[in-house]
Motif scaffolding. Structure first.
Motif, PDB file in Angstrom:
ATOM      1  N   ASP A 157     -34.110  42.761  37.318  1.00  0.00           N
ATOM      2  CA  ASP A 157     -34.357  43.639  38.461  1.00  0.00           C
ATOM      3  C   ASP A 157     -34.429  45.094  38.030  1.00  0.00           C
ATOM      4  O   ASP A 157     -35.294  45.850  38.470  1.00  0.00           O
ATOM      5  CB  ASP A 157     -33.251  43.468  39.505  1.00  0.00           C
ATOM      6  CG  ASP A 157     -33.356  42.161  40.256  1.00  0.00           C
ATOM      7  OD1 ASP A 157     -34.427  41.520  40.183  1.00  0.00           O
ATOM      8  OD2 ASP A 157     -32.382  41.764  40.918  1.00  0.00           O
ATOM      9  N   SER A 161     -37.816  47.610  38.209  1.00  0.00           N
ATOM     10  CA  SER A 161     -37.781  48.896  38.911  1.00  0.00           C
ATOM     11  C   SER A 161     -38.177  50.033  37.976  1.00  0.00           C
ATOM     12  O   SER A 161     -38.926  50.940  38.369  1.00  0.00           O
ATOM     13  CB  SER A 161     -36.382  49.150  39.483  1.00  0.00           C
ATOM     14  OG  SER A 161     -36.053  48.194  40.463  1.00  0.00           O
ATOM     15  N   GLU A 164     -41.896  50.174  37.503  1.00  0.00           N
ATOM     16  CA  GLU A 164     -42.597  50.789  38.630  1.00  0.00           C
ATOM     17  C   GLU A 164     -42.562  52.314  38.532  1.00  0.00           C
ATOM     18  O   GLU A 164     -43.527  52.985  38.861  1.00  0.00           O
ATOM     19  CB  GLU A 164     -41.961  50.349  39.958  1.00  0.00           C
ATOM     20  CG  GLU A 164     -42.142  48.880  40.287  1.00  0.00           C
ATOM     21  CD  GLU A 164     -43.579  48.536  40.645  1.00  0.00           C
ATOM     22  OE1 GLU A 164     -44.301  49.437  41.133  1.00  0.00           O
ATOM     23  OE2 GLU A 164     -43.989  47.394  40.423  1.00  0.00           O
ATOM     24  N   THR A 274     -37.683  48.600  47.982  1.00  0.00           N
ATOM     25  CA  THR A 274     -37.110  47.347  47.471  1.00  0.00           C
ATOM     26  C   THR A 274     -37.265  46.262  48.516  1.00  0.00           C
ATOM     27  O   THR A 274     -36.796  46.404  49.640  1.00  0.00           O
ATOM     28  CB  THR A 274     -35.616  47.518  47.131  1.00  0.00           C
ATOM     29  OG1 THR A 274     -35.483  48.523  46.129  1.00  0.00           O
ATOM     30  CG2 THR A 274     -35.027  46.215  46.619  1.00  0.00           C
ATOM     31  N   PRO A 280     -38.812  45.772  43.409  1.00  0.00           N
ATOM     32  CA  PRO A 280     -39.631  46.927  43.768  1.00  0.00           C
ATOM     33  C   PRO A 280     -41.016  46.541  44.278  1.00  0.00           C
ATOM     34  O   PRO A 280     -41.662  45.640  43.751  1.00  0.00           O
ATOM     35  CB  PRO A 280     -39.732  47.705  42.451  1.00  0.00           C
ATOM     36  CG  PRO A 280     -39.543  46.671  41.388  1.00  0.00           C
ATOM     37  CD  PRO A 280     -38.565  45.680  41.958  1.00  0.00           C
ATOM     38  N   PHE A 406     -31.824  50.433  43.602  1.00  0.00           N
ATOM     39  CA  PHE A 406     -32.734  51.543  43.790  1.00  0.00           C
ATOM     40  C   PHE A 406     -32.324  52.709  42.896  1.00  0.00           C
ATOM     41  O   PHE A 406     -31.238  52.711  42.341  1.00  0.00           O
ATOM     42  CB  PHE A 406     -32.748  51.998  45.247  1.00  0.00           C
ATOM     43  CG  PHE A 406     -31.402  51.933  45.899  1.00  0.00           C
ATOM     44  CD1 PHE A 406     -30.482  52.948  45.705  1.00  0.00           C
ATOM     45  CD2 PHE A 406     -31.041  50.842  46.660  1.00  0.00           C
ATOM     46  CE1 PHE A 406     -29.239  52.901  46.279  1.00  0.00           C
ATOM     47  CE2 PHE A 406     -29.788  50.787  47.235  1.00  0.00           C
ATOM     48  CZ  PHE A 406     -28.882  51.799  47.047  1.00  0.00           C
TER      49      PHE A 406
END
Length: 406
Positions: A157, A161, A164, A274, A280, A406
């Motif tokens: 995860d 993120s 991205e 999210t 993401p 996040f």
């Protein structure tokens, strides 16, 4: 070999336990080093095969235009037989090393030193292969420390993120291009079974899975139901697609959370949002979901810290809005390495309510039933820190913080 009596000697059990755990840690470190060495040897073998094809082909075939390609194929097959692996696995492992050497040399060195687990190194290679050269260094900077500290599910995860954030191309445009590749296919298996696979935009897939899961959960409550939840999910999905259920399908409210930074929602930032259960998503998709889809719960995060300000609750019962926020924050059981979804877990007061613990985000976390029992029936402890939730074992070992998404 030691006798059973000596192993069960009541003196110094803590020392023996510590020694056993140290042996396990050493063995894991050695296994990681060995895996990296195996992958390096595979890569180097194929490099040699391309440079000296005569080793695999003999001198008489060297003049053919496909000599190098055939030599590589022969080397791959040779390795597959020696290692008991599929040829595709050999190629994939060689490519993993190539990408890490070229794009993430610090991750590769840490992997060879046994500090980065094999699954995390693979995630880095897979994501690096999708990035242009200009993003290699920023991506490696962003994930290097986490690759050594986080369990594979958590790291995956975090790495997605990070990808991205460093991706130089417009995320919305990338999503549009990938969405054009959506498709459905069937892979036939044995014993009259097949795999039906759909490659869909994440928002669509999550909503579809939420409907399947909700319908299956409602059916399992029937007194005469004998199917497992996994079987019910498969049956519901098959019946919905085949049109068997039709209007008789259970009506289940479907909600999927999307956590959107407030500046993204206002159109002043392209910071990724999210999607619950996935990770993401691009800003344009997030704005569409938050603004138009009534089946999505809108949760806004602080534009500076990315967190939600919370106040202590005056009751033991966790309010519905706080439950939704916790589900989005934790995503899974917060015990390191456990992948059970948050919605299938208990919400635990880290400091017990009876001991003065509050019903607030800073004292609540999702824990699966197994790890919940472990916490209450052993010396395992949970601690909320600014960098995430940490578990401490009875012998003092700490899990890497479970970071917010996040």
């Amino acid at each position: 070999m030691e006798s059973l009596d000596s192993l069960l000697d009541p003196r110094y059990p803590d020392v023996r336990i510590e020694c056993s755990m140290a042996r396990a840690e050493y063995a894991l470190h050695a296994a990681t080093v060995a895996l990296a060495e195996q992958l390096a040897a595979i890569h180097e073998t194929l490099v040699e095969a391309r440079a000296f094809p005569e080793v695999f082909l003999g001198p008489c075939i060297l003049s053919t235009p496909d000599a190098v390609a055939f030599a590589e194929r022969a080397a791959v097959a040779d390795l597959a037989v020696r290692l008991g692996l599929a040829e595709q696995t050999v190629r994939a492992q060689a490519e993993q090393v190539r990408v890490l050497l070229l794009c993430a040399p610090r991750v590769w060195r840490a992997f060879r030193d046994g500090d980065v687990p094999g699954p995390n190194a693979k995630v880095v290679a897979d994501l690096m292969a999708t990035l242009p050269e200009s993003a290699w260094l920023p991506f490696e900077d962003a994930i290097l420390e986490a690759a050594a500290e986080l369990a594979p599910a958590r790291f995956r995860d975090r790495a997605r993120s990070a990808r991205e954030r460093v991706q130089p191309r417009e995320a919305t445009e990338l999503h549009r291009l990938k969405a054009q590749e959506r498709r459905v296919w069937v892979d036939h298996d044995v014993d009259g079974m097949s795999w039906l696979t759909a490659y869909l935009p994440s928002a669509v897939a999550q909503r579809a899975m939420a409907r399947i899961d909700g319908a299956a959960t409602s059916l399992i409550c029937a007194s005469d139901e004998t199917r497992t939840l996994a079987q019910l999910r498969a049956d519901v999905a098959g019946d919905l697609l085949a049109g068997v259920l039709g209007s008789a399908a259970p009506h289940v409210g479907v909600t999927v959370g999307v956590m959107v930074p407030v500046m993204t929602l206002l159109g002043r930032s392209e910071q990724p949002a999210t999607l619950e259960g996935y990770g993401p998503i691009d800003a344009a998709t997030a704005r569409e979901l938050a603004g138009h889809a009534p089946s999505f719960i809108r949760i806004l995060t602080d534009p500076i810290t990315g967190t939600i300000l919370d106040v202590d609750r005056s009751t033991y019962r966790v309010p519905a809005d706080l439950k939704r926020w916790l589900e989005m924050r934790d995503r899974t059981c917060t015990f390191g390495g456990c992948g059970r979804r948050a919605r299938d877990c208990d919400i635990d007061h880290s400091v017990a309510w009876a001991d003065g613990g509050t019903t607030s985000a800073s004292n609540l976390s999702h824990v699966c039933r197994s790890h919940h029992r472990l916490k209450h029936n052993s010396l395992w402890k949970v601690e909320h820190r600014p960098e995430g939730i940490t578990w401490t074992s009875p012998t003092g070992a700490k899990t890497a913080p479970n970071p917010a998404p996040f």
